[in-house]
Motif scaffolding. Structure first.
Motif, PDB file in Angstrom:
ATOM      1  N   VAL A 150       0.835  -1.202   0.000  1.00 50.22           N
ATOM      2  CA  VAL A 150       0.000   0.000   0.000  1.00 50.22           C
ATOM      3  C   VAL A 150       0.872   1.256   0.000  1.00 50.22           C
ATOM      4  O   VAL A 150       0.576   2.240  -0.700  1.00 50.22           O
ATOM      5  N   GLN A 151       1.959   1.234   0.770  1.00 48.73           N
ATOM      6  CA  GLN A 151       2.877   2.376   0.781  1.00 48.73           C
ATOM      7  C   GLN A 151       3.448   2.626  -0.612  1.00 48.73           C
ATOM      8  O   GLN A 151       3.507   3.766  -1.082  1.00 48.73           O
ATOM      9  N   GLY A 152       3.871   1.545  -1.259  1.00 49.46           N
ATOM     10  CA  GLY A 152       4.443   1.674  -2.597  1.00 49.46           C
ATOM     11  C   GLY A 152       3.430   2.155  -3.611  1.00 49.46           C
ATOM     12  O   GLY A 152       3.765   2.935  -4.519  1.00 49.46           O
ATOM     13  N   GLN A 153       2.195   1.724  -3.468  1.00 47.27           N
ATOM     14  CA  GLN A 153       1.147   2.192  -4.372  1.00 47.27           C
ATOM     15  C   GLN A 153       0.879   3.677  -4.169  1.00 47.27           C
ATOM     16  O   GLN A 153       0.621   4.407  -5.134  1.00 47.27           O
ATOM     17  N   GLY A 154       0.970   4.124  -2.924  1.00 47.34           N
ATOM     18  CA  GLY A 154       0.748   5.542  -2.641  1.00 47.34           C
ATOM     19  C   GLY A 154       1.781   6.441  -3.290  1.00 47.34           C
ATOM     20  O   GLY A 154       1.498   7.601  -3.597  1.00 47.34           O
ATOM     21  N   ARG A 155       2.973   5.901  -3.504  1.00 55.44           N
ATOM     22  CA  ARG A 155       4.032   6.686  -4.140  1.00 55.44           C
ATOM     23  C   ARG A 155       4.150   6.399  -5.631  1.00 55.44           C
ATOM     24  O   ARG A 155       5.029   6.946  -6.304  1.00 55.44           O
ATOM     25  N   GLY A 156       3.294   5.535  -6.128  1.00 54.72           N
ATOM     26  CA  GLY A 156       3.301   5.239  -7.549  1.00 54.72           C
ATOM     27  C   GLY A 156       4.389   4.283  -7.991  1.00 54.72           C
ATOM     28  O   GLY A 156       4.595   4.092  -9.189  1.00 54.72           O
ATOM     29  N   GLU A 157       5.075   3.608  -7.055  1.00 53.48           N
ATOM     30  CA  GLU A 157       6.153   2.695  -7.432  1.00 53.48           C
ATOM     31  C   GLU A 157       5.680   1.248  -7.555  1.00 53.48           C
ATOM     32  O   GLU A 157       6.396   0.407  -8.102  1.00 53.48           O
ATOM     33  N   ILE A 158       4.474   0.970  -7.040  1.00 46.77           N
ATOM     34  CA  ILE A 158       3.876  -0.358  -7.153  1.00 46.77           C
ATOM     35  C   ILE A 158       2.564  -0.220  -7.904  1.00 46.77           C
ATOM     36  O   ILE A 158       1.773   0.699  -7.666  1.00 46.77           O
ATOM     37  N   ARG A 159       2.328  -1.129  -8.819  1.00 46.37           N
ATOM     38  CA  ARG A 159       1.142  -1.060  -9.681  1.00 46.37           C
ATOM     39  C   ARG A 159      -0.141  -0.987  -8.859  1.00 46.37           C
ATOM     40  O   ARG A 159      -0.331  -1.759  -7.919  1.00 46.37           O
ATOM     41  N   PRO A 160      -1.033  -0.081  -9.196  1.00 44.73           N
ATOM     42  CA  PRO A 160      -2.244   0.134  -8.391  1.00 44.73           C
ATOM     43  C   PRO A 160      -3.216  -1.032  -8.413  1.00 44.73           C
ATOM     44  O   PRO A 160      -4.012  -1.194  -7.482  1.00 44.73           O
ATOM     45  N   GLU A 161      -3.160  -1.866  -9.456  1.00 42.46           N
ATOM     46  CA  GLU A 161      -4.117  -2.977  -9.542  1.00 42.46           C
ATOM     47  C   GLU A 161      -3.735  -4.180  -8.683  1.00 42.46           C
ATOM     48  O   GLU A 161      -4.510  -5.133  -8.544  1.00 42.46           O
ATOM     49  N   VAL A 162      -2.558  -4.151  -8.066  1.00 48.21           N
ATOM     50  CA  VAL A 162      -2.135  -5.255  -7.200  1.00 48.21           C
ATOM     51  C   VAL A 162      -2.979  -5.249  -5.933  1.00 48.21           C
ATOM     52  O   VAL A 162      -3.112  -4.223  -5.258  1.00 48.21           O
ATOM     53  N   ASP A 163      -3.571  -6.397  -5.609  1.00 51.06           N
ATOM     54  CA  ASP A 163      -4.335  -6.544  -4.374  1.00 51.06           C
ATOM     55  C   ASP A 163      -3.338  -6.818  -3.250  1.00 51.06           C
ATOM     56  O   ASP A 163      -2.694  -7.869  -3.224  1.00 51.06           O
TER      57      ASP A 163
END
Length: 213
Positions: A150-163
């Motif tokens: 979730v942290q990585g998604q918040g910074r745009g470094e992890i794909r948003p569609e990953v559950d």
């Protein structure tokens, strides 16, 4: 003078209790590695630790009580190492650092890993009373991984569609599977397995449209 006095100061009851319990947990880990759950009796633990036969029963009440303490000790050692390694990191960096940290941990503490796995599989026994302790430990591990996602998604470094939760379940399951195979087979190159796991994790998670701070 004060150091000399401290050196001869009699131990308090609390100190004697702590030392006895630590010695018996160490004895239990050694016995789990050599004779398994069935042979790791309270009597054998007390005797191996250099105490009377009944002291382990007095301190832990039952084998399950002792095994809960073993799980607590092994978990604490790993948690301390992990927190040291991921300090200041989050998101994808924290996940890949955790992979490297665990690879080093099992290389340095194979006795702890084997004892932990023996108890994990013992927890599948319907009669086991320490299964809830194991379930809680596993949940804490999964929740930590999910939080990194979730942290990585918040910074745009992890794909948003990953559950995040589903990934954490699969990630943790992969770690358990690698460890189990390594413990029962000499054919498993544990370092190569972890490096490939890290590569696949990055490939799965990494976003190619990172935000710029």
């Amino acid at each position: 003078m004060s150091a000399q006095i401290a050196a001869v100061r009699p131990r308090t009851q609390a100190e004697r209790t702590r030392i006895a319990e630590e010695s018996m947990v160490d004895a239990a880990i050694e016995l789990l590695n050599s004779v398994g759950i069935r042979g790791t009796t309270l009597k054998a633990i007390g005797e191996k630790a250099g105490y009377s036969r009944g002291l382990a029963t007095h301190h832990f009440g039952s084998k399950s009580g002792l095994f809960r303490m073993v799980l607590k000790r092994v978990t604490a050692i790993w948690t301390d190492e992990l927190l040291t390694q991921v300090d200041g990191k989050s998101g994808l960096a924290a996940i890949t650092t955790a992979v490297d940290a665990h690879m080093r941990h099992i290389s340095h503490h194979p006795d702890l890993i084997r004892a932990m796995n023996i108890l994990w599989f013992g927890a599948l026994d319907p009669a086991s009373s320490f299964t809830p302790n194991l379930a809680e430990f596993m949940k804490i591990q999964r929740d930590a991984v999910a939080a990194f996602v979730v942290q990585g998604q918040g910074r745009g470094e992890i794909r948003p569609e990953v559950d995040a939760q589903r990934f954490a379940e699969q990630f943790y399951g992969t770690v358990l599977g690698i460890n189990h195979q390594w413990l029962v087979s000499d054919e498993i190159d544990i370092k190569a397995a972890y490096l490939e796991m890290k590569r696949q994790t990055i490939e799965l998670l990494e976003s190619h449209t990172k935000t710029v701070d």
